[in-house]
Design an enzyme around this catalytic site. Structure first.
Site, PDB file in Angstrom:
ATOM      1  N   ARG A  37      10.588  13.848 -12.208  1.00  0.00           N
ATOM      2  CA  ARG A  37      10.150  13.636 -10.811  1.00  0.00           C
ATOM      3  C   ARG A  37       8.727  14.161 -10.628  1.00  0.00           C
ATOM      4  NH1 ARG A  37      11.196  17.023  -6.754  1.00  0.00           N
ATOM      5  NH2 ARG A  37      13.179  17.760  -7.596  1.00  0.00           N
ATOM      6  N   TYR A  76       0.842  -5.203   8.259  1.00  0.00           N
ATOM      7  CA  TYR A  76       2.187  -5.462   7.757  1.00  0.00           C
ATOM      8  C   TYR A  76       3.163  -4.717   8.672  1.00  0.00           C
ATOM      9  CZ  TYR A  76       6.298  -5.379   4.843  1.00  0.00           C
ATOM     10  OH  TYR A  76       7.586  -5.497   4.393  1.00  0.00           O
ATOM     11  N   ASP A 108      -5.163  -0.431   3.078  1.00  0.00           N
ATOM     12  CA  ASP A 108      -4.136  -1.143   2.313  1.00  0.00           C
ATOM     13  C   ASP A 108      -4.840  -2.304   1.610  1.00  0.00           C
ATOM     14  OD1 ASP A 108      -2.120  -2.855   1.439  1.00  0.00           O
ATOM     15  OD2 ASP A 108      -0.800  -2.394   3.122  1.00  0.00           O
ATOM     16  N   LYS A 156       3.204  -6.954  -5.212  1.00  0.00           N
ATOM     17  CA  LYS A 156       2.576  -8.266  -4.982  1.00  0.00           C
ATOM     18  C   LYS A 156       1.704  -8.660  -6.182  1.00  0.00           C
ATOM     19  CE  LYS A 156       4.265  -7.582  -0.785  1.00  0.00           C
ATOM     20  NZ  LYS A 156       5.705  -7.502  -0.668  1.00  0.00           N
TER      21      LYS A 156
HETATM   22  C1  LIG Z   1       0.026  -5.733   3.054  1.00  0.00           C
HETATM   23  C2  LIG Z   1       1.320  -5.082   2.663  1.00  0.00           C
HETATM   24  N1  LIG Z   1       1.385  -3.758   2.574  1.00  0.00           N
HETATM   25  C3  LIG Z   1       2.523  -3.125   2.228  1.00  0.00           C
HETATM   26  C4  LIG Z   1       3.681  -3.821   1.990  1.00  0.00           C
HETATM   27  C5  LIG Z   1       4.946  -3.099   1.621  1.00  0.00           C
HETATM   28  O1  LIG Z   1       5.128  -3.112   0.252  1.00  0.00           O
HETATM   29  P1  LIG Z   1       6.558  -2.948  -0.461  1.00  0.00           P
HETATM   30  O2  LIG Z   1       7.398  -4.104  -0.062  1.00  0.00           O
HETATM   31  O3  LIG Z   1       6.208  -2.871  -1.918  1.00  0.00           O
HETATM   32  O4  LIG Z   1       7.141  -1.653   0.041  1.00  0.00           O
HETATM   33  C6  LIG Z   1       3.668  -5.208   2.064  1.00  0.00           C
HETATM   34  C7  LIG Z   1       4.903  -5.982   1.824  1.00  0.00           C
HETATM   35  O5  LIG Z   1       5.005  -7.152   2.105  1.00  0.00           O
HETATM   36  C8  LIG Z   1       2.461  -5.857   2.416  1.00  0.00           C
HETATM   37  O6  LIG Z   1       2.378  -7.204   2.523  1.00  0.00           O
END
Ligand SMILES: Cc1ncc(COP(=O)(O)O)c(C=O)c1O
Length: 370
Positions: free
Chosen positions: A45, A97, A168, A193
């Site tokens: 961990r 998101y 992000d 992604k």
């Molecule tokens: C721009 C963006 N940030 C964060 C996330 C969250 O990521 P995760 O699904 O890997 O937790 C997503 C998920 O669709 C996203 O599109």
């Protein structure tokens, strides 16, 4: 090694000595032989060698001074990043998101703060919201509206006010833009992604140039246990090896489809940062694999279109080699300012003519029925 394509192919491999494997091994061990307190790993961990090649490669791509910190998901990474800000107001794009907004809201409210959402493409509105804030969470392009922020100007103004800047970078990838160089304190990724790229892994990461933030995020990840599995991390690095090829092809497909759809008689609206009518095109990252489409005929036509595709897969998420699409407002938590008939299309690496043919036939089926 500074060219991203070379970093992706070469970084994070075992030392070049006789008999060593070409790929790093996957170590499946929760604990290590370790008497006392080191040196070497103690408990998985805290640290495990299977994370290191991924973490080093992502840090190199983002131009970061410290290794990335891999997390169980993009949301785990965002939660860690947000915890670095002192309690209080958080500024975020209204079209972030949606889960990011939910986490930010829960966190801010528990701490007596608030989340102020802004049109992130409107720099004046964003700057006006910064005084009194503890953190600004940027997405550019936003998900799903593809608005583009002026990251550099917002980061500069935020720093003058002591506001933590989190970006992000999931949509743009480090090949599209490097937010640390634009002034971000922390970059977060849903590696689920484009980075991993094959829709077979859920994973996240944070990256920073600040030793203090790196230590805080390491502590938070370690103590809350929002760590990634070795298998997932290994798969993500394996997927990343081809990111430059995939992202180039995906971007080409998205731009070409957006151009064709923008003159399609059955289409109400289409958005992609490459289109001449996209506002703030000069802020676009070098690549974007997502486009949005609103067919004529409203929500019903949009739902029919999703059902009418044969090649495009109706599915959430994005960034895989296979093309997917969905109507975002099917989710209750999606912002009400996202049009009900908006489809988010995640382009894959398939042949452009096959993708086009399928969309064109689905449009005809869906819209002509309305
Ligand atoms: C721009 C963006 N940030 C964060 C996330 C969250 O990521 P995760 O699904 O890997 O937790 C997503 C998920 O669709 C996203 O599109």
């Amino acid at each position: 090694m500074t060219n991203p394509a070379t970093i992706l192919a070469q970084s994070g491999r075992p030392e070049r000595i006789q008999g060593n494997p070409v790929n790093p091994p996957i170590v499946l061990s929760s604990t290590y032989r370790n008497a006392g307190t080191g040196p070497g790993n103690i408990y998985a961990r805290w640290d495990t060698e299977t994370w290191n090649p991924f973490e080093q490669t992502l840090a190199t791509l983002e131009g970061a001074a410290f290794p990335a910190l891999v997390h169980a998901s993009g949301m785990a990474a965002i939660t860690t990043a947000l915890h670095c800000a002192p309690p209080g107001k958080i500024v975020a794009p209204r079209h972030s998101y949606h889960a990011s907004l939910i986490v930010a809201q829960e966190m801010a409210e528990r701490e007596g703060g608030e989340v102020v959402t802004v049109d992130i493409a409107n720099t004046d509105e964003t700057l006006a919201a910064l005084p009194g804030a503890k953190a600004v969470l940027l997405e550019s392009p936003t998900n799903p509206m593809l608005e583009l922020a002026d990251i550099e100007t917002v980061a500069k103004a935020a720093h003058e006010l002591g506001v933590l800047v989190i970006v992000d970078n999931t949509f743009a990838t480090p090949l599209g833009q490097q937010p640390l160089a634009l002034g971000a304190d922390i970059v977060v990724h849903s590696a689920t992604k484009y980075l991993a790229g094959h829709s077979d892994v859920v994973l996240g990461a944070v990256v920073t140039n600040s030793e203090e933030l790196h230590t805080r995020m390491w502590n938070y990840r370690t103590h809350t246990g929002s760590i990634a599995g070795p298998m997932e991390t290994w798969l993500a690095l394996r997927g990343m090896r081809t990111l430059s090829l995939r992202f180039e092809r995906i971007t080409q497909n998205a731009a070409e489809l957006a151009a064709r759809l923008s003159t399609h008689p059955l289409v109400e609206a289409v958005a992609h940062p490459s289109l001449p009518n996209h506002p703030n095109r000069e802020r676009a990252p070098k690549g974007c694999g997502v486009l949005t489409l609103r067919p004529k005929g409203g929500q019903e036509a949009a739902d029919r279109l999703v059902e009418a595709t044969n090649l495009w897969l109706p599915a959430t998420s994005l960034g895989g080699v296979e093309s997917t699409l969905e109507r975002r407002r099917r989710f209750e938590d999606e912002a009400e300012t996202v049009p009900v008939d908006l489809l988010r299309l995640s382009c894959g690496i398939e042949d452009i003519e096959d993708l086009w043919e399928d969309l064109d036939q689905a449009l005809k089926t869906a819209v002509q029925e309305s």
